[in-house]
Design a protein around this motif. Structure first.
Motif, PDB file in Angstrom:
ATOM      1  N   GLN A 181       0.832  -1.197   0.000  1.00  0.00           N
ATOM      2  CA  GLN A 181       0.000   0.000   0.000  1.00  0.00           C
ATOM      3  C   GLN A 181       0.872   1.255   0.000  1.00  0.00           C
ATOM      4  N   ALA A 182       1.960   1.220   0.788  1.00  0.00           N
ATOM      5  CA  ALA A 182       2.903   2.342   0.783  1.00  0.00           C
ATOM      6  C   ALA A 182       3.610   2.465  -0.566  1.00  0.00           C
ATOM      7  N   LEU A 183       4.073   1.363  -1.104  1.00  0.00           N
ATOM      8  CA  LEU A 183       4.794   1.393  -2.381  1.00  0.00           C
ATOM      9  C   LEU A 183       3.921   1.905  -3.522  1.00  0.00           C
ATOM     10  N   SER A 184       2.633   1.603  -3.471  1.00  0.00           N
ATOM     11  CA  SER A 184       1.747   2.029  -4.557  1.00  0.00           C
ATOM     12  C   SER A 184       1.555   3.541  -4.596  1.00  0.00           C
ATOM     13  N   TYR A 185       1.947   4.246  -3.524  1.00  0.00           N
ATOM     14  CA  TYR A 185       1.854   5.704  -3.484  1.00  0.00           C
ATOM     15  C   TYR A 185       3.180   6.398  -3.787  1.00  0.00           C
ATOM     16  N   PHE A 186       4.249   5.656  -4.028  1.00  0.00           N
ATOM     17  CA  PHE A 186       5.558   6.258  -4.256  1.00  0.00           C
ATOM     18  C   PHE A 186       5.600   7.132  -5.509  1.00  0.00           C
ATOM     19  N   TRP A 187       4.707   6.917  -6.438  1.00  0.00           N
ATOM     20  CA  TRP A 187       4.756   7.624  -7.717  1.00  0.00           C
ATOM     21  C   TRP A 187       4.408   9.099  -7.606  1.00  0.00           C
ATOM     22  N   MET A 188       3.672   9.502  -6.602  1.00  0.00           N
ATOM     23  CA  MET A 188       3.024  10.818  -6.625  1.00  0.00           C
ATOM     24  C   MET A 188       4.000  11.978  -6.692  1.00  0.00           C
ATOM     25  N   GLY A 189       4.904  12.073  -5.717  1.00  0.00           N
ATOM     26  CA  GLY A 189       5.861  13.164  -5.749  1.00  0.00           C
ATOM     27  C   GLY A 189       6.727  13.162  -7.003  1.00  0.00           C
ATOM     28  N   PRO A 190       7.405  12.058  -7.321  1.00  0.00           N
ATOM     29  CA  PRO A 190       8.302  12.046  -8.483  1.00  0.00           C
ATOM     30  C   PRO A 190       7.608  12.276  -9.820  1.00  0.00           C
ATOM     31  N   ILE A 191       6.518  11.581 -10.101  1.00  0.00           N
ATOM     32  CA  ILE A 191       5.885  11.703 -11.412  1.00  0.00           C
ATOM     33  C   ILE A 191       5.181  13.046 -11.564  1.00  0.00           C
ATOM     34  N   LEU A 192       4.482  13.495 -10.542  1.00  0.00           N
ATOM     35  CA  LEU A 192       3.811  14.790 -10.641  1.00  0.00           C
ATOM     36  C   LEU A 192       4.812  15.924 -10.797  1.00  0.00           C
ATOM     37  N   SER A 193       5.951  15.824 -10.113  1.00  0.00           N
ATOM     38  CA  SER A 193       6.996  16.830 -10.271  1.00  0.00           C
ATOM     39  C   SER A 193       7.561  16.798 -11.686  1.00  0.00           C
ATOM     40  N   ALA A 194       7.773  15.608 -12.234  1.00  0.00           N
ATOM     41  CA  ALA A 194       8.320  15.494 -13.588  1.00  0.00           C
ATOM     42  C   ALA A 194       7.381  16.117 -14.619  1.00  0.00           C
ATOM     43  N   VAL A 195       6.077  15.888 -14.482  1.00  0.00           N
ATOM     44  CA  VAL A 195       5.117  16.480 -15.423  1.00  0.00           C
ATOM     45  C   VAL A 195       5.197  17.998 -15.388  1.00  0.00           C
ATOM     46  N   GLN A 196       5.409  18.570 -14.196  1.00  0.00           N
ATOM     47  CA  GLN A 196       5.531  20.022 -14.071  1.00  0.00           C
ATOM     48  C   GLN A 196       6.736  20.571 -14.833  1.00  0.00           C
ATOM     49  N   HIS A 197       7.740  19.729 -15.046  1.00  0.00           N
ATOM     50  CA  HIS A 197       8.972  20.177 -15.693  1.00  0.00           C
ATOM     51  C   HIS A 197       9.032  19.861 -17.184  1.00  0.00           C
ATOM     52  N   LEU A 198       7.943  19.383 -17.756  1.00  0.00           N
ATOM     53  CA  LEU A 198       7.916  19.118 -19.191  1.00  0.00           C
ATOM     54  C   LEU A 198       7.455  20.321 -19.995  1.00  0.00           C
ATOM     55  N   VAL A 199       6.948  21.363 -19.298  1.00  0.00           N
ATOM     56  CA  VAL A 199       6.409  22.545 -19.968  1.00  0.00           C
ATOM     57  C   VAL A 199       6.847  23.799 -19.226  1.00  0.00           C
ATOM     58  N   ALA A 200       6.566  24.964 -19.819  1.00  0.00           N
ATOM     59  CA  ALA A 200       6.845  26.233 -19.163  1.00  0.00           C
ATOM     60  C   ALA A 200       5.844  26.477 -18.034  1.00  0.00           C
ATOM     61  N   ALA A 201       6.162  27.453 -17.175  1.00  0.00           N
ATOM     62  CA  ALA A 201       5.344  27.716 -15.988  1.00  0.00           C
ATOM     63  C   ALA A 201       3.896  28.026 -16.339  1.00  0.00           C
ATOM     64  N   ALA A 202       3.657  28.769 -17.412  1.00  0.00           N
ATOM     65  CA  ALA A 202       2.293  29.169 -17.777  1.00  0.00           C
ATOM     66  C   ALA A 202       1.444  28.004 -18.263  1.00  0.00           C
ATOM     67  N   GLU A 203       2.049  26.844 -18.528  1.00  0.00           N
ATOM     68  CA  GLU A 203       1.325  25.710 -19.096  1.00  0.00           C
ATOM     69  C   GLU A 203       1.148  24.569 -18.103  1.00  0.00           C
ATOM     70  N   ARG A 204       1.483  24.797 -16.831  1.00  0.00           N
ATOM     71  CA  ARG A 204       1.507  23.687 -15.883  1.00  0.00           C
ATOM     72  C   ARG A 204       0.127  23.123 -15.578  1.00  0.00           C
ATOM     73  N   SER A 205      -0.888  23.983 -15.430  1.00  0.00           N
ATOM     74  CA  SER A 205      -2.243  23.459 -15.207  1.00  0.00           C
ATOM     75  C   SER A 205      -2.682  22.598 -16.388  1.00  0.00           C
ATOM     76  N   MET A 206      -2.416  23.087 -17.591  1.00  0.00           N
ATOM     77  CA  MET A 206      -2.828  22.359 -18.785  1.00  0.00           C
ATOM     78  C   MET A 206      -2.083  21.031 -18.911  1.00  0.00           C
ATOM     79  N   ALA A 207      -0.775  21.032 -18.647  1.00  0.00           N
ATOM     80  CA  ALA A 207       0.003  19.795 -18.721  1.00  0.00           C
ATOM     81  C   ALA A 207      -0.502  18.780 -17.712  1.00  0.00           C
ATOM     82  N   SER A 208      -0.775  19.242 -16.493  1.00  0.00           N
ATOM     83  CA  SER A 208      -1.283  18.338 -15.464  1.00  0.00           C
ATOM     84  C   SER A 208      -2.650  17.784 -15.853  1.00  0.00           C
TER      85      SER A 208
END
Length: 420
Positions: A320-347
């Motif tokens: 159950q703990a391991l299944s939640y490990f993705w949240m911080g790393p993957i959500l942070s990575a998605v934020q860094h695939l686009v410019a700041a003005a596009e973060r809501s849209m990318a998410s």
């Protein structure tokens, strides 16, 4: 609007976003613990209940997230989050009036529409207030709303339903969100510096992400993992009652404890490790959750086939703990695939892929498979269907391990801070 100063203002914003996210998952997951009395009163089978837990919510939750995120980027993320809280809380309360399948189906559609405007703008708002090297931890703290909200929804819903009935449970949790909404809208504002950044079009953001292999890697891998994860979260209370002999209140206490202990440890652990390892190599934003998914599948299987509920609880805690490990790393990575003005849209686009496949498909498919297996396994059919769903964790883990290098290639550097 006041400019954020020091650490106080970001802390208040993060705390309020966390409270809203807790309400989000209370309203989303309460249906899982109330499945048995709802099925009994409204005469629903497992496939219909799976539609309520998945498709009814995810259909508009996923698709409305994109236009609402575009609106948030243009008009203000905090404002959209606050009004979304009002909508989904009111629709949760409306579930109490359901007299049949289509009544509660339409109410759950409304919950999905409301919650569509909450998550992606929140990710972007956190991106405004927290620098790159703190973002995985900030997103992990925000993501504590998932285990805390899920546990609270399960425990409150199960207790109220056991003492009174399931309709009152929907009314109570809906009312909590309606009380919180004006407090949130008074305390939380977009940062002025972020408001001065001109948002870009959906076509441009989508076109950019479609060309990034890392976006498809993260989205499709997490969608596969969500098919297993959402299916387990929704159906485990029913498995506890059918295959482990627990009553409604006992299964609520079991599941709430599991979500709270395992979920908090996994979210915080994944966020801390994601920041620490990600500074060394950005590929760890995929490798860390990939390893966690591969480890969680056999451990979940051991708990599902265990002989009694005490052994199952102990065996479920680690995966159950391991299944939640993705949240911080993957959500942070998605934020860094686009410019700041596009973060809501990318998410929002990430959540569109994840939820259309994972949330809509996993819960319904597991319920449908259980109906098909019932002639062979009787009340244990749902437990066997859950075992098959763990294959999605294995596929997600392999995909993330194979593709971490693309994150290095697509990562966009953090822009220089703007003057006050």
């Amino acid at each position: 609007m006041r400019q954020a100063t020091g650490d106080t203002r970001p802390g208040i914003v993060l705390a309020m976003l966390l409270l809203v996210y807790i309400c989000n998952f209370v309203d989303r997951q309460i249906l899982a613990i109330l499945a048995a009395p709802i099925q009994r009163d409204l005469l629903l089978d497992d496939a219909q209940m799976g539609l309520l837990g998945g498709v009814a919510f995810a259909l508009l939750y996923a698709t409305c997230g994109v236009p609402l995120s575009a609106l948030a980027d243009r008009t203000g993320r905090a404002r959209v989050i606050g009004w979304s809280l009002v909508v989904w809380s009111a629709c949760t309360a409306l579930c109490a009036a359901a007299q049949g399948f289509w009544h509660i189906f339409l109410a759950r559609l409304g919950v999905g529409v409301g919650e569509a405007g909450g998550v992606a703008p929140s990710y972007a708002l956190i991106g405004e207030y927290f620098p790159s090297h703190q973002r995985a931890r900030a997103l992990a703290i925000y993501s504590l709303g998932i285990p805390i909200g899920s546990a609270a929804g399960v425990l409150a819903g199960g207790t109220i339903a056991a003492l009174v009935d399931w309709r009152l449970a929907f009314m109570v949790v809906g009312a909590v969100g309606l009380v919180l909404a004006p407090v949130f809208m008074r305390l939380v504002r977009d940062r002025p510096a972020a408001a001065r950044v001109a948002p870009t079009s959906l076509r441009r953001t989508a076109g950019l992400l479609v060309r990034r292999r890392s976006f498809w890697l993260l989205s499709l891998a997490q969608a596969l993992a969500s098919m297993a994860g959402y299916g387990i979260v929704f159906w485990l209370p029913s498995v506890l009652q059918r295959s482990f002999g627990l009553d409604l209140l006992g299964s609520a206490q079991f599941f709430a404890g599991l979500l709270l202990l395992g979920g908090i440890a996994g979210v915080l652990g994944g966020g801390w490790l994601g920041d620490r390892l990600g500074r060394r190599d950005r590929a760890w934003h995929a490798w860390l959750p990939g390893m966690a998914f591969l480890l969680s599948a056999p451990l979940f299987a051991a708990g599902i086939v265990s002989g009694n509920w005490r052994a199952a609880f102990a065996l479920f805690l680690v995966p159950q703990a391991l299944s939640y490990f993705w949240m911080g790393p993957i959500l942070s990575a998605v934020q860094h695939l686009v410019a700041a003005a596009e973060r809501s849209m990318a998410s929002a686009l990430f959540l569109l892929v994840n939820n259309l496949l994972g949330l809509a498909g996993g819960t319904w498919a597991l319920g449908l498979l259980a109906d098909r297996l019932r002639p062979l396994y009787g009340d244990d059919a749902l437990r066997h269907a859950m075992l098959w769903s763990l294959l999605f964790y294995l596929a997600a883990g392999l995909l993330l391990l194979a593709g971490g290098r693309w994150i290095r290639q697509d990562w966009m550097p953090e822009p220089a801070p703007q003057a006050g």
